[in-house]
Design a protein around this motif. Structure first.
Motif, PDB file in Angstrom:
ATOM      1  N   CYS A  89    -102.502  40.220  41.950  1.00  0.00           N
ATOM      2  CA  CYS A  89    -102.482  38.873  41.200  1.00  0.00           C
ATOM      3  C   CYS A  89    -101.864  39.366  39.786  1.00  0.00           C
ATOM      4  O   CYS A  89    -101.319  38.446  39.250  1.00  0.00           O
ATOM      5  CB  CYS A  89    -103.855  38.736  40.849  1.00  0.00           C
ATOM      6  N   ARG A  90    -101.749  40.574  39.573  1.00  0.00           N
ATOM      7  CA  ARG A  90    -101.355  41.382  38.318  1.00  0.00           C
ATOM      8  C   ARG A  90     -99.665  40.921  38.252  1.00  0.00           C
ATOM      9  O   ARG A  90     -98.982  40.908  37.350  1.00  0.00           O
ATOM     10  CB  ARG A  90    -101.660  42.384  37.662  1.00  0.00           C
ATOM     11  N   THR A  91     -99.192  41.188  39.438  1.00  0.00           N
ATOM     12  CA  THR A  91     -97.498  41.092  39.576  1.00  0.00           C
ATOM     13  C   THR A  91     -96.830  39.907  40.299  1.00  0.00           C
ATOM     14  O   THR A  91     -95.722  39.593  39.984  1.00  0.00           O
ATOM     15  CB  THR A  91     -97.521  42.500  40.425  1.00  0.00           C
ATOM     16  N   GLU A  92     -97.726  39.320  41.283  1.00  0.00           N
ATOM     17  CA  GLU A  92     -97.151  38.190  42.065  1.00  0.00           C
ATOM     18  C   GLU A  92     -97.411  36.880  41.577  1.00  0.00           C
ATOM     19  O   GLU A  92     -98.784  36.826  41.195  1.00  0.00           O
ATOM     20  CB  GLU A  92     -97.432  38.373  43.566  1.00  0.00           C
ATOM     21  N   VAL A  93     -96.890  35.837  41.609  1.00  0.00           N
ATOM     22  CA  VAL A  93     -97.165  34.592  41.261  1.00  0.00           C
ATOM     23  C   VAL A  93     -97.760  33.728  42.587  1.00  0.00           C
ATOM     24  O   VAL A  93     -96.791  33.583  43.439  1.00  0.00           O
ATOM     25  CB  VAL A  93     -96.167  33.743  40.466  1.00  0.00           C
ATOM     26  N   PRO A  94     -98.705  33.308  42.742  1.00  0.00           N
ATOM     27  CA  PRO A  94     -99.195  32.488  43.839  1.00  0.00           C
ATOM     28  C   PRO A  94     -98.530  31.312  43.733  1.00  0.00           C
ATOM     29  O   PRO A  94     -98.550  30.626  42.821  1.00  0.00           O
ATOM     30  CB  PRO A  94    -100.707  32.670  43.976  1.00  0.00           C
ATOM     31  N   VAL A  95     -98.093  30.451  44.947  1.00  0.00           N
ATOM     32  CA  VAL A  95     -97.639  29.084  44.837  1.00  0.00           C
ATOM     33  C   VAL A  95     -98.810  28.338  45.473  1.00  0.00           C
ATOM     34  O   VAL A  95     -99.622  28.608  46.125  1.00  0.00           O
ATOM     35  CB  VAL A  95     -96.444  29.025  45.456  1.00  0.00           C
ATOM     36  N   LEU A  96     -98.758  26.940  45.336  1.00  0.00           N
ATOM     37  CA  LEU A  96     -99.669  26.123  45.915  1.00  0.00           C
ATOM     38  C   LEU A  96     -99.235  25.992  47.259  1.00  0.00           C
ATOM     39  O   LEU A  96     -98.307  25.757  47.672  1.00  0.00           O
ATOM     40  CB  LEU A  96     -99.628  24.548  45.394  1.00  0.00           C
ATOM     41  N   GLU A  97    -100.424  26.397  48.119  1.00  0.00           N
ATOM     42  CA  GLU A  97    -100.463  26.315  49.756  1.00  0.00           C
ATOM     43  C   GLU A  97    -101.260  25.570  50.212  1.00  0.00           C
ATOM     44  O   GLU A  97    -102.705  25.553  49.736  1.00  0.00           O
ATOM     45  CB  GLU A  97    -100.500  27.799  50.264  1.00  0.00           C
ATOM     46  N   GLU A  98    -101.411  24.975  51.365  1.00  0.00           N
ATOM     47  CA  GLU A  98    -102.070  24.166  52.075  1.00  0.00           C
ATOM     48  C   GLU A  98    -103.436  24.980  52.500  1.00  0.00           C
ATOM     49  O   GLU A  98    -103.064  25.964  53.205  1.00  0.00           O
ATOM     50  CB  GLU A  98    -101.571  23.601  53.279  1.00  0.00           C
ATOM     51  N   LYS A  99    -104.501  24.637  52.232  1.00  0.00           N
ATOM     52  CA  LYS A  99    -105.887  25.290  52.773  1.00  0.00           C
ATOM     53  C   LYS A  99    -106.544  24.307  53.180  1.00  0.00           C
ATOM     54  O   LYS A  99    -107.002  23.145  52.789  1.00  0.00           O
ATOM     55  CB  LYS A  99    -106.360  26.081  51.482  1.00  0.00           C
ATOM     56  N   HIS A 100    -107.386  24.668  54.115  1.00  0.00           N
ATOM     57  CA  HIS A 100    -108.412  23.948  55.009  1.00  0.00           C
ATOM     58  C   HIS A 100    -108.124  22.648  55.630  1.00  0.00           C
ATOM     59  O   HIS A 100    -108.179  22.486  56.638  1.00  0.00           O
ATOM     60  CB  HIS A 100    -109.766  23.568  54.278  1.00  0.00           C
ATOM     61  N   ASN A 101    -106.962  21.794  54.774  1.00  0.00           N
ATOM     62  CA  ASN A 101    -106.665  20.492  55.264  1.00  0.00           C
ATOM     63  C   ASN A 101    -105.552  20.232  54.634  1.00  0.00           C
ATOM     64  O   ASN A 101    -105.164  20.378  53.449  1.00  0.00           O
ATOM     65  CB  ASN A 101    -107.808  19.362  55.221  1.00  0.00           C
ATOM     66  N   PRO A 102    -104.558  19.114  54.976  1.00  0.00           N
ATOM     67  CA  PRO A 102    -103.512  18.889  54.145  1.00  0.00           C
ATOM     68  C   PRO A 102    -103.736  18.322  52.892  1.00  0.00           C
ATOM     69  O   PRO A 102    -102.610  18.468  52.328  1.00  0.00           O
ATOM     70  CB  PRO A 102    -102.731  17.846  55.238  1.00  0.00           C
ATOM     71  N   ASN A 103    -104.801  17.817  52.661  1.00  0.00           N
ATOM     72  CA  ASN A 103    -105.185  17.101  51.384  1.00  0.00           C
ATOM     73  C   ASN A 103    -105.523  18.154  50.245  1.00  0.00           C
ATOM     74  O   ASN A 103    -105.740  17.958  49.216  1.00  0.00           O
ATOM     75  CB  ASN A 103    -105.982  16.164  51.184  1.00  0.00           C
ATOM     76  N   GLN A 104    -105.598  19.566  50.652  1.00  0.00           N
ATOM     77  CA  GLN A 104    -105.968  20.551  49.750  1.00  0.00           C
ATOM     78  C   GLN A 104    -105.152  21.723  49.555  1.00  0.00           C
ATOM     79  O   GLN A 104    -104.621  22.275  50.636  1.00  0.00           O
ATOM     80  CB  GLN A 104    -107.441  21.106  50.229  1.00  0.00           C
ATOM     81  N   LYS A 105    -104.461  21.689  48.210  1.00  0.00           N
ATOM     82  CA  LYS A 105    -103.526  23.121  48.118  1.00  0.00           C
ATOM     83  C   LYS A 105    -103.877  23.697  47.000  1.00  0.00           C
ATOM     84  O   LYS A 105    -104.541  23.423  45.962  1.00  0.00           O
ATOM     85  CB  LYS A 105    -102.048  22.156  47.685  1.00  0.00           C
ATOM     86  N   VAL A 106    -103.904  25.345  47.104  1.00  0.00           N
ATOM     87  CA  VAL A 106    -104.349  26.096  46.398  1.00  0.00           C
ATOM     88  C   VAL A 106    -103.522  27.202  46.119  1.00  0.00           C
ATOM     89  O   VAL A 106    -102.731  27.605  46.869  1.00  0.00           O
ATOM     90  CB  VAL A 106    -105.751  26.851  46.808  1.00  0.00           C
ATOM     91  N   ALA A 107    -103.436  27.576  44.849  1.00  0.00           N
ATOM     92  CA  ALA A 107    -102.383  28.678  44.302  1.00  0.00           C
ATOM     93  C   ALA A 107    -103.337  29.878  44.086  1.00  0.00           C
ATOM     94  O   ALA A 107    -103.757  30.236  43.011  1.00  0.00           O
ATOM     95  CB  ALA A 107    -101.614  28.255  43.051  1.00  0.00           C
TER      96      ALA A 107
END
Ligand code: ATP
Ligand code: MG
Length: 324
Positions: free
Chosen positions: A301-319
């Protein structure tokens, strides 16, 4: 399939910090630092996040009041930022804004009717202005006969916000950006204004971007929620799932800060208490901007930037690297 009225891709707004008048800026306040969002036709997208995370800058950029450093703003599929002056003139009337404090956004010397007529005159719609203004007053629950000629100070806070709403509606916009429109109002008045906004949405087919600190307000009005932190969207989720199924540790921290109405009711999510202060947007943390305050943070987490990705269902995106 419901189409997107507004699409925002990798939007950045960096404000230069100048030390002296003639010095080149060495530092930038990164108010928006890669925002991705979409707003569907007819929905209310709620935007939450701590003070200073960039919500108003986002609102102002959509309105064309702030010049983005980079990125894309598409309205009805059209590129807002590279459009010619004539297109921009047309697009601007389709996107209107309601502000937090209707007292400072209304001219104290202008009668309510004149304030509401101002956008019509700016767009040279000078035909039957008075009739249109009277209709607008009625639409927002004010009295076209008595309220037309009153000055802002003669109204209550809730009524002034109704004038702000009528003015925003004058040009029959498609999208309204509401930046904390009820935060300055008493709780009892808040509900009335929120109900009015919902009625108007149904009646006029409006789309809202609704910014609020108060999660109960968001709960009341939003169809989807976007959670912002330091100029980025960390999570997007259906409003109905937000309280119980938010995944990002920052979303969960925001929810943990709200007292549960019934203490015997078990929280479905573990409490997350935020450590420390919000870092300065002029000196953003590396990697995931939330890592300095996140209980789940690891070296990645200190070095890489997380992108918004689908989690659980198509209507939920989490970075986040740590949500399954
Ligand atoms: N014109 C500007 N010049 C320099 N910095 C700015 C400017 N406008 C906003 N900022 C900074 O950008 C960051 C984001 O500000 P913004 O007003 O968008 O936050 P916000 O989420 O709306 O906060 P609040 O909840 O308090 O309204 C803040 O650090 C703010 O100080
Ligand atoms: Mg703000």
């Amino acid at each position: 399939m419901v189409s997107d009225l507004l699409e925002i891709n990798d939007l950045r707004v960096h404000f230069p910090v100048k030390k002296g008048l003639f010095q080149r800026p060495k530092q930038y306040v990164k108010a928006l630092n890669g925002v991705d969002l979409n707003v569907r036709q007819g929905e209310t997208l709620g935007i939450v996040g701590e003070s200073g995370c960039g919500k108003s800058t986002l609102a102002r950029s959509i309105m064309g009041l702030e010049e983005p450093t980079s990125g894309e703003i598409l309205f009805n599929g059209k590129d807002y930022m590279n459009a010619d002056a004539k297109d921009i003139h047309h697009m601007r009337r389709d996107v209107q804004m309601i502000f937090q404090d209707p007292y400072t956004s209304l001219n104290p010397r202008m009668k309510a009717g004149e304030s509401i007529a101002a956008p019509l005159k700016a767009y040279k719609e000078t035909d039957r202005v008075e009739k249109r203004v009277r209709e607008l007053l009625e639409l927002v629950g004010l009295d076209p006969d008595t309220d037309y000629h009153k000055l802002p100070h003669e109204f209550s806070g809730g009524q002034r916000q109704r004038i702000g709403i009528a003015r925003a509606l004058a040009l029959e916009p498609k999208l309204i950006i509401c930046d904390e429109p009820v935060s300055a109002l008493d709780v009892s008045v808040q509900a009335q204004v929120l109900n009015l906004l919902q009625d108007l949405q149904k009646k006029l087919g409006l789309t809202y971007v609704f910014i609020a600190h108060d999660l109960s307000v968001i709960n009341h009005i939003a169809d989807r929620v976007a959670v912002m932190y330091l100029g980025k969207v960390m999570e997007k989720v259906d409003a109905g799932s937000f309280q119980s199924q938010a995944l990002h540790p920052y979303s969960r921290a925001l929810l943990s800060a709200v007292p549960v109405p019934d203490p015997s009711e078990e929280r479905r999510l573990d409490r997350i208490v935020l450590n420390g202060e919000l870092p300065s947007p002029a000196d953003l943390p590396s990697g995931c901007v939330f890592h300095t305050r996140c209980p789940l943070a690891t070296e990645r987490c200190r070095t890489e930037v997380p992108v918004l990705e689908e989690k659980h269902n198509p209507n939920q995106k989490v970075a986040c690297f740590h949500t399954g």
